[in-house]
Design an enzyme around this catalytic site. Structure first.
Site, PDB file in Angstrom:
ATOM      1  N   GLN A 262       2.469  35.535 -25.526  1.00 32.64           N
ATOM      2  CA  GLN A 262       1.511  36.569 -24.788  1.00 32.64           C
ATOM      3  C   GLN A 262       1.792  37.714 -24.618  1.00 32.64           C
ATOM      4  O   GLN A 262       1.684  38.661 -24.038  1.00 32.64           O
ATOM      5  CB  GLN A 262       0.589  35.716 -23.735  1.00 32.64           C
ATOM      6  CG  GLN A 262      -0.199  34.547 -24.031  1.00 32.64           C
ATOM      7  CD  GLN A 262      -1.025  34.509 -22.859  1.00 32.64           C
ATOM      8  OE1 GLN A 262      -1.817  34.530 -22.439  1.00 32.64           O
ATOM      9  NE2 GLN A 262       0.191  33.159 -21.743  1.00 32.64           N
TER      10      GLN A 262
ATOM     11  N   ASP B 138       7.344  41.817 -24.193  1.00 32.34           N
ATOM     12  CA  ASP B 138       8.039  42.001 -23.967  1.00 32.34           C
ATOM     13  C   ASP B 138      10.528  41.761 -24.773  1.00 32.34           C
ATOM     14  O   ASP B 138      10.938  42.271 -24.490  1.00 32.34           O
ATOM     15  CB  ASP B 138       8.405  41.177 -22.379  1.00 32.34           C
ATOM     16  CG  ASP B 138       9.076  39.890 -22.816  1.00 32.34           C
ATOM     17  OD1 ASP B 138       9.101  39.500 -23.721  1.00 32.34           O
ATOM     18  OD2 ASP B 138       8.954  39.519 -21.590  1.00 32.34           O
TER      19      ASP B 138
ATOM     20  N   HIS C 120      -0.027  38.811 -28.981  1.00 31.46           N
ATOM     21  CA  HIS C 120      -0.685  40.905 -28.199  1.00 31.46           C
ATOM     22  C   HIS C 120       0.855  42.291 -28.407  1.00 31.46           C
ATOM     23  O   HIS C 120       0.276  42.675 -27.422  1.00 31.46           O
ATOM     24  CB  HIS C 120      -0.778  40.616 -26.407  1.00 31.46           C
ATOM     25  CG  HIS C 120      -1.759  39.722 -26.502  1.00 31.46           C
ATOM     26  ND1 HIS C 120      -1.511  38.717 -24.834  1.00 31.46           N
ATOM     27  CD2 HIS C 120      -2.777  38.964 -26.548  1.00 31.46           C
ATOM     28  CE1 HIS C 120      -2.726  38.040 -24.730  1.00 31.46           C
ATOM     29  NE2 HIS C 120      -3.518  38.421 -26.007  1.00 31.46           N
TER      30      HIS C 120
ATOM     31  N   CYS D  26       2.410  61.539 -34.601  1.00 32.36           N
ATOM     32  CA  CYS D  26       3.978  61.161 -35.322  1.00 32.36           C
ATOM     33  C   CYS D  26       4.469  61.926 -35.952  1.00 32.36           C
ATOM     34  O   CYS D  26       4.291  63.370 -36.781  1.00 32.36           O
ATOM     35  CB  CYS D  26       2.316  60.323 -37.134  1.00 32.36           C
ATOM     36  SG  CYS D  26       3.756  59.384 -38.068  1.00 32.36           S
TER      37      CYS D  26
ATOM     38  N   ALA E  21      10.175  28.064 -14.109  1.00 40.26           N
ATOM     39  CA  ALA E  21      10.701  28.222 -15.387  1.00 40.26           C
ATOM     40  C   ALA E  21      12.045  27.971 -15.650  1.00 40.26           C
ATOM     41  O   ALA E  21      13.109  27.188 -16.181  1.00 40.26           O
ATOM     42  CB  ALA E  21       9.742  28.935 -16.626  1.00 40.26           C
TER      43      ALA E  21
HETATM   44  P1  NAD Z   1      -0.617  36.497 -15.436  1.00 37.33           P
HETATM   45  O1  NAD Z   1       0.452  37.227 -14.905  1.00 37.33           O
HETATM   46  O2  NAD Z   1      -1.982  35.321 -15.732  1.00 37.33           O
HETATM   47  O3  NAD Z   1       0.197  34.812 -14.981  1.00 37.33           O
HETATM   48  C1  NAD Z   1       1.111  34.038 -15.008  1.00 37.33           C
HETATM   49  C2  NAD Z   1       1.177  32.857 -14.060  1.00 37.33           C
HETATM   50  O4  NAD Z   1       2.687  32.329 -14.365  1.00 37.33           O
HETATM   51  C3  NAD Z   1       0.898  32.421 -12.910  1.00 37.33           C
HETATM   52  O5  NAD Z   1       0.071  32.119 -13.083  1.00 37.33           O
HETATM   53  C4  NAD Z   1       2.427  32.888 -12.141  1.00 37.33           C
HETATM   54  O6  NAD Z   1       2.080  31.385 -11.169  1.00 37.33           O
HETATM   55  C5  NAD Z   1       3.438  32.032 -13.468  1.00 37.33           C
HETATM   56  N1  NAD Z   1       4.546  31.857 -12.787  1.00 37.33           N
HETATM   57  C6  NAD Z   1       5.194  33.307 -12.383  1.00 37.33           C
HETATM   58  N2  NAD Z   1       6.659  33.204 -12.953  1.00 37.33           N
HETATM   59  C7  NAD Z   1       6.526  31.532 -12.437  1.00 37.33           C
HETATM   60  C8  NAD Z   1       8.136  31.510 -12.914  1.00 37.33           C
HETATM   61  N3  NAD Z   1       9.050  32.289 -12.590  1.00 37.33           N
HETATM   62  N4  NAD Z   1       7.985  29.641 -13.438  1.00 37.33           N
HETATM   63  C9  NAD Z   1       6.521  29.589 -13.792  1.00 37.33           C
HETATM   64  N5  NAD Z   1       5.590  30.484 -13.396  1.00 37.33           N
HETATM   65  C10 NAD Z   1       5.562  31.395 -13.503  1.00 37.33           C
HETATM   66  O7  NAD Z   1       0.018  35.764 -17.280  1.00 37.33           O
HETATM   67  P2  NAD Z   1      -0.913  35.797 -19.268  1.00 37.33           P
HETATM   68  O8  NAD Z   1      -1.095  34.203 -18.248  1.00 37.33           O
HETATM   69  O9  NAD Z   1       0.773  35.678 -19.624  1.00 37.33           O
HETATM   70  O10 NAD Z   1      -1.405  36.352 -19.286  1.00 37.33           O
HETATM   71  C11 NAD Z   1      -1.303  38.397 -18.812  1.00 37.33           C
HETATM   72  C12 NAD Z   1      -1.923  39.140 -20.018  1.00 37.33           C
HETATM   73  O11 NAD Z   1      -1.161  40.231 -19.681  1.00 37.33           O
HETATM   74  C13 NAD Z   1      -1.135  38.522 -21.281  1.00 37.33           C
HETATM   75  O12 NAD Z   1      -1.836  38.420 -21.868  1.00 37.33           O
HETATM   76  C14 NAD Z   1       0.159  39.023 -21.514  1.00 37.33           C
HETATM   77  O13 NAD Z   1       0.122  39.487 -22.565  1.00 37.33           O
HETATM   78  C15 NAD Z   1       0.241  40.609 -20.535  1.00 37.33           C
HETATM   79  N6  NAD Z   1       1.681  40.466 -19.363  1.00 37.33           N
HETATM   80  C16 NAD Z   1       3.034  40.340 -20.430  1.00 37.33           C
HETATM   81  C17 NAD Z   1       4.426  41.011 -19.170  1.00 37.33           C
HETATM   82  C18 NAD Z   1       5.406  40.654 -20.695  1.00 37.33           C
HETATM   83  O14 NAD Z   1       5.392  40.455 -21.601  1.00 37.33           O
HETATM   84  N7  NAD Z   1       6.775  39.543 -19.560  1.00 37.33           N
HETATM   85  C19 NAD Z   1       4.119  40.780 -18.492  1.00 37.33           C
HETATM   86  C20 NAD Z   1       2.287  41.357 -18.062  1.00 37.33           C
HETATM   87  C21 NAD Z   1       1.955  41.154 -18.458  1.00 37.33           C
HETATM   88 ZN    ZN Z   2       2.087  58.729 -39.409  1.00 34.51          ZN
END
Ligand code: NAD
Ligand code: ZN
Length: 259
Positions: free
Chosen positions: A107, A110, A125, A158, A242
């Site tokens: 999702q 980045d 996404h 663009c 993680a």
């Molecule tokens: P979320 O923020 O809803 O949930 C993140 C989850 O990860 C939380 O439940 C939290 O407890 C857990 N968490 C945080 N740090 C952690 C770690 N080090 N190890 C294990 N768990 C950890 O995120 P989501 O479910 O991905 O939904 C958010 C939406 O926002 C997604 O659709 C995404 O596209 C977008 N988003 C993306 C980024 C990115 O690309 N890095 C950042 C922010 C939001």
């Molecule tokens: Zn164009």
């Protein structure tokens, strides 16, 4: 988590992966917090500064003022996307190297799985490192548009056709990418082992992927710091960072398949 229990969980998951035919890893913002990118719901994150309801796809298309604000936000958050993959991203790339990974479904926007070396990454996404033209589909690296924003442009257009530019991520209210969503659902249903890492599992339809896997008979592992609405379907839950637990699991997988 208690040390003995954690060791058992790591052993169990490593056995599952070592013996798997189609292991799918599903990631959310939580896997990238240790790379310095805030997750969606943490206090002080970007969404406590900007109101997400202001940034719907419909509003972006409809109002110049909204586009101006959105580009301002993009300008202010570009530096965040210079983050580097952390030990969890790298360990998952290692799983692909040792042929124990079907694909990563993410999702995240980045690009850190690709940066870590994963080849098969399904982005549900989109990708925040690209900007594209809604009219002619030309794609521009974000750094190129960032330079224009920093030079004073407020709503860049663009450079090929003058059309409207947009960040290549799925906005609130924007339809999901059809091909990616279908492929993710298919691979989830075929997975024998499905591992959720760092997702609150509340954003739909992405959050349905682990349910598809479970319904089709796959074993479900959830590695997340906080509870999720789908914990009831999980065969194993590990509440650890993680970056601490994934490398330990992958290390054990390598030892097991070398035996
Ligand atoms: P979320 O923020 O809803 O949930 C993140 C989850 O990860 C939380 O439940 C939290 O407890 C857990 N968490 C945080 N740090 C952690 C770690 N080090 N190890 C294990 N768990 C950890 O995120 P989501 O479910 O991905 O939904 C958010 C939406 O926002 C997604 O659709 C995404 O596209 C977008 N988003 C993306 C980024 C990115 O690309 N890095 C950042 C922010 C939001
Ligand atoms: Zn164009």
């Amino acid at each position: 988590m208690h040390d003995t229990k954690l060791k058992e969980a790591i052993e169990f998951v490593a056995d599952l992966i070592a013996g798997s035919k189609r292991c799918v890893v599903f990631t959310g913002a939580g896997i990238s917090t240790e790379s310095g990118i805030p997750d969606f719901r943490s206090p002080g994150g970007i969404w406590s500064k900007y109101n997400p309801t202001e940034f719907t796809y419909q509003k972006f298309l409809a109002s110049k003022e909204n586009r101006r604000l959105r580009w301002q936000m993009i300008k202010e958050t570009t530096a965040m996307f210079q983050a580097q993959p952390n030990t969890a991203h790298k360990a998952i790339a290692e799983l692909e190297n040792i042929s124990r990974l079907d694909c990563v479904i993410t999702q995240n926007i980045d690009n850190l799985h690709q940066a870590a070396g994963n080849k098969c990454v399904i982005e549900l996404h989109g990708n925040a490192l690209w900007i594209y033209c809604l009219d002619c589909d030309a794609h521009f690296p974000r750094s190129e548009i960032q330079a224009r924003l920093e030079a004073g442009e407020e709503i860049p257009d663009c450079s090929h056709c003058g059309g409207m530019l947009k960040l290549a991520t799925v906005s609130f209210g924007e339809p999901m990418p059809v091909k990616e969503t279908e492929e993710a659902a298919q691979r989830s249903s075929r997975a024998d082992v499905f591992i959720v890492i760092g997702s609150s599992l509340v954003v739909h339809p992405a959050a349905m992927m682990p349910v598809y896997a479970k319904q089709a008979g796959g074993t479900l592992v959830i590695i997340n710091m906080s509870p999720t609405p789908h914990d009831k379907y999980a065969d194993v839950i590990i509440r650890m960072k993680a970056g601490e637990v994934i490398p330990a699991i992958v290390e054990r997988v390598k030892q097991k398949i070398a035996q």
